[in-house]
Design an enzyme around this catalytic site. Structure first.
Site, short mmCIF file in Angstrom:
data_model
loop_
_atom_site.label_atom_id
_atom_site.label_comp_id
_atom_site.label_asym_id
_atom_site.label_seq_id
_atom_site.Cartn_x
_atom_site.Cartn_y
_atom_site.Cartn_z
N ASP A 22 0.84 -1.20 0.00
CA ASP A 22 0.00 0.00 0.00
C ASP A 22 0.87 1.25 0.00
O ASP A 22 1.82 1.35 0.77
CB ASP A 22 -0.90 0.04 1.24
N ARG A 67 -11.76 -0.21 -7.23
CA ARG A 67 -11.61 0.28 -5.86
C ARG A 67 -11.30 1.78 -5.81
O ARG A 67 -10.22 2.19 -5.39
CB ARG A 67 -10.55 -0.50 -5.09
N ASP A 113 -0.40 -3.34 -4.67
CA ASP A 113 -1.69 -3.50 -4.03
C ASP A 113 -2.44 -2.17 -4.05
O ASP A 113 -2.52 -1.52 -5.08
CB ASP A 113 -1.52 -4.04 -2.61
N ASP A 138 -5.44 2.59 1.65
CA ASP A 138 -6.23 1.55 2.32
C ASP A 138 -6.49 1.87 3.78
O ASP A 138 -5.62 2.42 4.48
CB ASP A 138 -5.52 0.21 2.23
#
Length: 532
Positions: free
Chosen positions: A175, A257, A204, A208
């Site tokens: 992340d 996302r 990734d 997050d």
């Protein structure tokens, strides 16, 4: 061919050419910066600048290291040393960062006021910290920023790029910025978060949040060239996260996302979405998203519930869908379009300014990302320099409490006398008219702990001050609230507790006092309105 490459190849000719051109330009810029060991064009700044808007402005506000020592760091180790040299883990500090931070210059440092690790910027078990890029700019190269068991954190004017969870080197679980485990009040502003591919290439999420992260704002930032933009909640059962605001951000060339929401509440406004290949805002597992005045362009399935049967919800208004395609509904696929409609209602406890969606691509292009001079929108599509810096007690917080309930009426005519009133469902034995009768012994209560009560006129009336009086014996029951222009839906003021509320003079025909939180049964004895 990678999943990321297939996603690009699967787009139409016009979109594919645009995506490839953007990706090539972005990678060229990254390569050039790496070759000279320099960051993007930077900002001459001495501390975090501007005023936070959104959920990071509530719950006490987010001020970072304001009021504390300011230090300069050119390595990751120096950032860790600055954290560890504080008197305590909560001593305020502003860390100005310039140069490239990477694995080679980021070591673990020990101390009583820190808990750091090598190969990642670790903001763990600490509070009251600002990290801001200055001078020529700050680039965190293949090295992520990890926020864990922390509060009151500001990250501003930095670039984080190419953080990997597999391959070499790895950092922060892949992340760019990751938050987890009891994190509160984080403001990430004017940052650039980017990768060079998707999960199969080792990357990734860019942004997050998981395991109880709340009161976060991501503003004026660029997220691009990644398989995953970011998530709120690591699984369908991780629903302890929420109260996140996303505004004036650019999401470009991303698979999905933007963000993924599992439970919780998100407010998503004035963002520009370009080339989302698989899905965009994915509200699921009971999540609720307020999605307004965004511009979606050259993308697929930009809003809905995807890849699960556990539904999420959305309230929409003012969005523009430009060359957006939609898939067919299925058992685990519920796109919001092509006829996008609201299926819930979401109230937010702060004031904010909305740019029209039509100007969002231009204003976001000019303001979002690191090295843009921390420009912000003035609410009328025009970038401007920020006007204030955070302080230890923000004076501009939209959730500041009103003054103490007056014992006598303020000067001027109470415009509620002789006006009309209505509201949401009322408790048995109460009346809407009781709030405008001048009698403190009568009152209106909602049927539950929250609800709306309104004053209305037959013609436009200018109001700049409201007094909310609680009935005898119920003082302190009213918690959080919003004052709304009922005709436009605009939030005039937000706060908590009864009393006097002042705001910019507004001409309207109906004004609504919306109770969004209470410690007992709210009893509004009088809803007084004044012109001055």
């Amino acid at each position: 061919m990678s999943k990321f490459e297939r996603a690009v190849a699967g787009r139409g000719p016009r979109t594919r050419r645009a995506v490839v051109a953007r990706l090539a330009a972005a990678l060229a810029a990254v390569t050039a910066a790496a070759a000279v060991g320099a960051a993007l064009p930077g900002l001459q700044a001495s501390a975090a600048t501007g005023t936070v808007t959104g959920y990071a402005a509530v719950n006490g506000g987010t001020t970072g290291g304001a009021g504390g020592q300011t230090v300069r760091a050119t390595t990751g180790t120096a950032i860790h040393q600055a954290l560890c040299n504080r008197a305590s883990s909560s001593t305020p500090i502003t860390i100005q960062v310039e140069g490239t931070i990477n694995h080679g210059n980021t070591a673990k440092v020990s101390g009583g006021s820190c808990n750091t690790a090598a190969g990642v910027i670790e903001l763990k078990q600490i509070s009251n910290v600002t990290i801001v890029g200055v001078g020529g700019g700050a680039v965190f190269d293949q090295l992520g920023i990890h926020i864990r068991e922390a509060s009151n954190i500001i990250i501003q004017n930095v670039t984080v790029r190419n953080v990997k969870k597999s391959g070499s080197p790895t950092s922060n679980g892949g992340d760019a910025i990751g938050m987890e485990s009891d994190v509160r009040n984080v403001w990430v502003d004017h940052v650039t978060l980017e990768a060079s591919g998707g999960e199969s290439e080792g990357f990734d999420g860019l942004f997050d949040m998981k395991d109880n992260v709340q009161y976060v704002t991501l503003s004026y930032s660029t997220l691009r060239n990644s398989g995953r933009g970011g998530l709120i909640g690591s699984s369908e059962s991780d629903r302890s996260n929420g109260y996140v605001t996303f505004h004036h951000n650019l999401y470009e060339n991303i698979d999905s996302r933007t963000p993924l929401l599992r439970g919780g509440i998100a407010h998503i406004y004035n963002n520009h979405y370009v080339s989302l290949h698989e899905s965009g805002i994915n509200s699921r597992a009971g999540a609720r998203a307020k999605v307004e005045n965004n511009y979606f362009e050259d993308s697929k399935d930009v809003l809905g519930t995807f890849y699960t049967s556990e539904a999420g919800y959305w309230q929409v208004a003012g969005n523009i869908f430009d060359n957006v395609t939609w898939s067919s509904p299925g058992s685990e696929n519920n796109p919001a379009g092509p006829n996008v409609q609201s299926n819930t209602s979401v109230s937010v406890p702060y004031s904010y300014g909305l740019d029209p969606a039509s100007c969002v691509p231009d204003v976001v292009r000019r303001t979002a990302g690191a090295g843009k001079g921390l420009q912000v929108s003035n609410g009328s599509c025009t970038p401007q320099s920020p006007t204030a810096s955070p302080t230890s007690s923000p004076t501009s917080s939209p959730t500041s409490n009103p003054t103490t309930t007056p014992t006598t009426s303020p000067g001027g005519t109470n415009l509620s006398i002789g006006a009309g009133s209505d509201g949401s469902s009322k408790a048995s034995g109460t009346s809407y008219g009781n709030v405008r009768d001048g009698d403190l012994s009568t009152y209106w209560s909602p049927s539950g702990s929250t609800g709306d009560i309104s004053i209305k006129w037959g013609s436009a009336t200018t109001v700049s001050r409201v007094v909310i009086r609680e009935a005898s014996g119920s003082s302190g029951a009213i918690g959080s609230w919003q004052l709304l222009n009922a005709g436009t839906g605009a939030v005039l003021k937000s706060g908590s507790g009864a009393g006097t509320i002042t705001f910019t003079a507004t001409s309207l025909t109906k004004i609504t006092f919306r109770i969004t939180g209470a410690s007992g049964t709210p009893k509004v004895a009088e809803f007084e309105t004044y012109a001055s």
